[in-house]
Design an enzyme around this catalytic site. Structure first.
Site, mmCIF file in Angstrom:
data_model
loop_
_atom_site.group_PDB
_atom_site.id
_atom_site.type_symbol
_atom_site.label_atom_id
_atom_site.label_comp_id
_atom_site.label_asym_id
_atom_site.label_seq_id
_atom_site.Cartn_x
_atom_site.Cartn_y
_atom_site.Cartn_z
ATOM 1 C CB ALA A 13 5.177 -5.754 12.351
ATOM 2 N NE ARG A 18 -9.748 -3.990 9.338
ATOM 3 C CZ ARG A 18 -9.710 -2.841 8.668
ATOM 4 N NH1 ARG A 18 -10.754 -2.444 7.969
ATOM 5 N NH2 ARG A 18 -8.617 -2.109 8.675
ATOM 6 C CG ASP A 104 -1.550 -2.496 4.437
ATOM 7 O OD1 ASP A 104 -0.880 -1.483 4.167
ATOM 8 O OD2 ASP A 104 -2.382 -2.538 5.365
ATOM 9 N N GLY A 142 -5.618 9.303 8.656
ATOM 10 C CA GLY A 142 -5.085 10.502 9.293
ATOM 11 C C GLY A 142 -5.258 11.687 8.346
ATOM 12 C CE1 TYR A 351 0.766 -34.125 -18.448
ATOM 13 C CE2 TYR A 351 1.558 -36.384 -18.574
ATOM 14 C CZ TYR A 351 1.642 -35.110 -18.050
ATOM 15 O OH TYR A 351 2.620 -34.818 -17.134
HETATM 16 C C1 UD1 Z 1 -2.012 4.577 9.421
HETATM 17 C C2 UD1 Z 1 -1.665 6.041 9.713
HETATM 18 C C3 UD1 Z 1 -2.763 6.929 9.150
HETATM 19 C C4 UD1 Z 1 -2.922 6.686 7.672
HETATM 20 C C5 UD1 Z 1 -3.177 5.206 7.397
HETATM 21 C C6 UD1 Z 1 -3.088 4.944 5.914
HETATM 22 C C7 UD1 Z 1 -0.414 6.058 11.795
HETATM 23 C C8 UD1 Z 1 -0.458 6.330 13.250
HETATM 24 N N1 UD1 Z 1 -1.543 6.226 11.117
HETATM 25 O O1 UD1 Z 1 -3.179 4.261 10.147
HETATM 26 O O2 UD1 Z 1 -2.444 8.302 9.365
HETATM 27 O O3 UD1 Z 1 -3.975 7.478 7.161
HETATM 28 O O4 UD1 Z 1 -2.191 4.392 8.028
HETATM 29 O O5 UD1 Z 1 -3.449 3.631 5.614
HETATM 30 O O6 UD1 Z 1 0.633 5.726 11.279
HETATM 31 N N2 UD1 Z 1 2.362 -1.722 11.556
HETATM 32 C C9 UD1 Z 1 3.454 -2.342 12.097
HETATM 33 N N3 UD1 Z 1 3.601 -2.329 13.438
HETATM 34 C C10 UD1 Z 1 2.725 -1.712 14.274
HETATM 35 C C11 UD1 Z 1 1.597 -1.093 13.697
HETATM 36 C C12 UD1 Z 1 1.454 -1.110 12.336
HETATM 37 O O7 UD1 Z 1 4.293 -2.900 11.389
HETATM 38 O O8 UD1 Z 1 2.938 -1.743 15.484
HETATM 39 C C13 UD1 Z 1 2.212 -1.730 10.092
HETATM 40 C C14 UD1 Z 1 1.010 -2.510 9.623
HETATM 41 O O9 UD1 Z 1 1.371 -3.840 9.300
HETATM 42 C C15 UD1 Z 1 0.597 -1.732 8.385
HETATM 43 C C16 UD1 Z 1 1.053 -0.311 8.671
HETATM 44 O O10 UD1 Z 1 2.016 -0.399 9.668
HETATM 45 O O11 UD1 Z 1 1.292 -2.192 7.236
HETATM 46 C C17 UD1 Z 1 -0.089 0.626 9.084
HETATM 47 O O12 UD1 Z 1 -0.658 0.195 10.288
HETATM 48 P P1 UD1 Z 1 -2.197 0.351 10.608
HETATM 49 O O13 UD1 Z 1 -2.415 -0.106 11.994
HETATM 50 O O14 UD1 Z 1 -3.006 -0.228 9.524
HETATM 51 O O15 UD1 Z 1 -2.356 1.947 10.598
HETATM 52 P P2 UD1 Z 1 -3.719 2.734 10.374
HETATM 53 O O16 UD1 Z 1 -4.465 2.760 11.649
HETATM 54 O O17 UD1 Z 1 -4.373 2.262 9.155
HETATM 55 MG MG MG Z 2 -4.267 0.413 7.892
#
Ligand code: UD1
Ligand code: MG
Length: 477
Positions: A13, A18, A104, A142, A351
């Protein structure tokens, strides 16, 4: 529902800001299909009982792309825990293992996911198993806090971590296997009292432990867990996937003369003893039989090449092309929605679209099937053993019968029966001495000064030669 059955929730979602793109991030293609398709394929290998992709509002294109896999909409991006909650209705009464993944992270392999699921069967049974990895730069990931007993104690987001926690090199990939019987109780207990004011899925670990549940982790290769957040990372992921696909092709018995310049799609299928020359691009949907040679600089997409055929150099096979056993497609030949039956040849500058070329037929250089009249596409049928002379235009719909011959330079608008010889071009007229007469006539009309200038322009006179002799008109022979 058995306790070890699997439901997969794939989070997608996030806006992917970026990427600086109008396309949702997970729809950007890698090896010829959307990024999320790779994740879904890895998940499919586990034969999950249910699958749900969590998408944002306004992501209808994404829902369409993942169908028939169901989607759940997360109305506002409040964090990863909130995203998993959006799957609540879709999961219903599911009480097996819920696998959470990110859309992703496309390089994950089924083997790694299987290892994660297997770890749920350790004793004492862990309620949460997290896939950890050690990236070259832990940066914003994390951190996994592991106790002396080897059990996972917490996941701490980099922003909320103490310096000591930040020094941990074992990171959270985001992939987790969670006991479905506890999942939503734990999610409901998660708050947003943290640096980002988000509901972190990572908090399930400390909440599970507080309830006396066991949490563990397993470690996987960092190369599988890279996340794609920018175009540069997209290119990196593409390169990693291509390296994997090249390796797999060679392991399966294909020779790649210059592997670094062979580009595969996720679904390219090559037979044994296939040789691929430098700079060949396989788009989606290509199947190649045994002992086929695909020579340098070819592009293939949606095509089937049967055993022993030769394609290229510089050939283009478009969707619906089928190159029969032992057939040849040569340089600058484009084939679309057309069949070349066994042993047929189209070796130069052609072709061939919406057509059948019968077995062992020969299509001469520069032959074109005129398949489109600006409104509709029409079919050209060439019988077996037919010979189409060079520079023929076949105006479809039209058929050339078995073993017929078409003379070079013909424009064929009517069917040619089997064994017939058809020539459809202006008849040649040769006038003996006509060239010399023409020059004389032309010369007489021009004034001498102008003629001199015209001659000088046309053919600068060499200093050593007599200018007069060189200006003499040549004799017709
Ligand atoms: C997250 C993890 C982190 C981990 C990292 C790995 C959490 C709090 N943190 O951080 O520990 O090391 O991924 O890449 O989970 N997404 C939603 N809805 C939301 C937020 C995010 O669907 O409200 C989805 C995004 O599309 C993405 C995934 O969740 O596919 C991760 O979200 P992102 O915001 O990238 O998390 P990070 O900050 O990278
Ligand atoms: Mg991420």
């Amino acid at each position: 529902m058995t306790a070890n059955s699997i439901a997969a929730v794939i989070l997608a979602a996030g806006k992917g800001t970026r990427m600086k793109s109008d396309l949702p991030k997970v729809l950007h293609p890698l090896a010829g299909r959307p990024m999320i398709g790779h994740v879904l394929e890895a998940v499919a290998a586990l034969k999950p009982a249910r699958q749900l992709v969590v998408i944002g509002p306004d992501m209808a294109a994404l829902a369409k792309a993942v169908a028939p896999v169901q989607t759940a909409v997360q109305e506002r991006q409040l964090g990863t825990a909130d995203a998993v909650k959006a799957a609540r209705a879709g999961l219903g009464d599911f009480n097996g293992t819920v696998l959470v993944l990110y859309g992703d992270t496309p390089l994950l392999t089924p083997a790694t996911l299987a290892a994660l699921i297997e770890a749920r069967e350790f004793r004492p049974e862990p309620s949460v198993v997290v896939l950890g990895f050690r990236p070259a730069e832990p940066g914003a990931y994390g951190r996994l806090v592991v106790g002396a007993d080897g059990r996972l104690e917490a996941i701490v987001e980099a922003r909320d971590a103490t310096p000591a926690e930040r020094a941990i090199t074992l990171c959270n990939s985001g992939v987790m296997a969670i006991d479905g019987r506890h999942l939503f109780l734990l999610l409901d207990a998660i708050g947003n009292d943290n640096a980002k004011r988000e509901f972190y899925l990572t908090d399930v670990v400390k909440l599970a432990r507080a309830r006396g549940l066991v949490c563990r982790h397993i470690e996987a290769d960092a190369a599988e867990l890279m996340g794609v957040n920018s175009r540069a990372e997209l290119a990196e992921a593409e390169a990693a996937l291509q390296a994997r696909l090249r390796r797999a092709a060679m392991d399966a018995g294909a020779t790649l003369l210059d592997p670094a310049t062979t580009y595969f799609s996720h679904d390219t299928r090559l037979g044994r003893d296939v040789t691929v020359g430098p700079s060949v691009v396989f788009g989606p949907g290509v199947t190649v039989g045994d002992r086929v040679e695909v020579r340098a600089f070819c592009q293939l997409e949606g095509a089937v090449v049967e055993d022993d055929a030769i394609v290229g150099p510089f050939a283009r096979l478009r969707p619906g092309a089928r190159i029969g056993r032992g057939a040849h497609v040569g340089n600058f030949v484009e084939i679309k929605n057309a069949v070349l039956e066994a042993g047929a040849k189209a070796n130069h500058l052609s072709y061939i679209g919406d057509a059948r070329v019968g077995a062992a037929a020969n299509v001469g250089a520069g032959t074109i099937t005129c398949n489109y009249d600006g409104f509709v596409k029409a079919h050209t049928d060439i019988g077996k053993g037919a010979f189409i002379g060079s520079n023929t235009a076949l105006v479809a719909p039209v058929a050339v019968g078995d073993n017929a011959i078409v003379g070079a330079g013909s424009v064929i608008t009517e069917d040619v029966p089997a064994d017939a010889l058809a020539v459809a071009r202006g008849r040649q007229k040769t006038s003996k001495g006509g060239a010399a007469k023409f020059r004389a006539r032309r010369g007489a009309k021009l004034k001498p000064a102008k003629m001199k200038a015209a001659a000088a322009k046309a053919r600068p006179v060499a200093k050593t030669k007599k200018p007069k002799a060189s200006r003499k008109p040549a004799r017709g022979r």
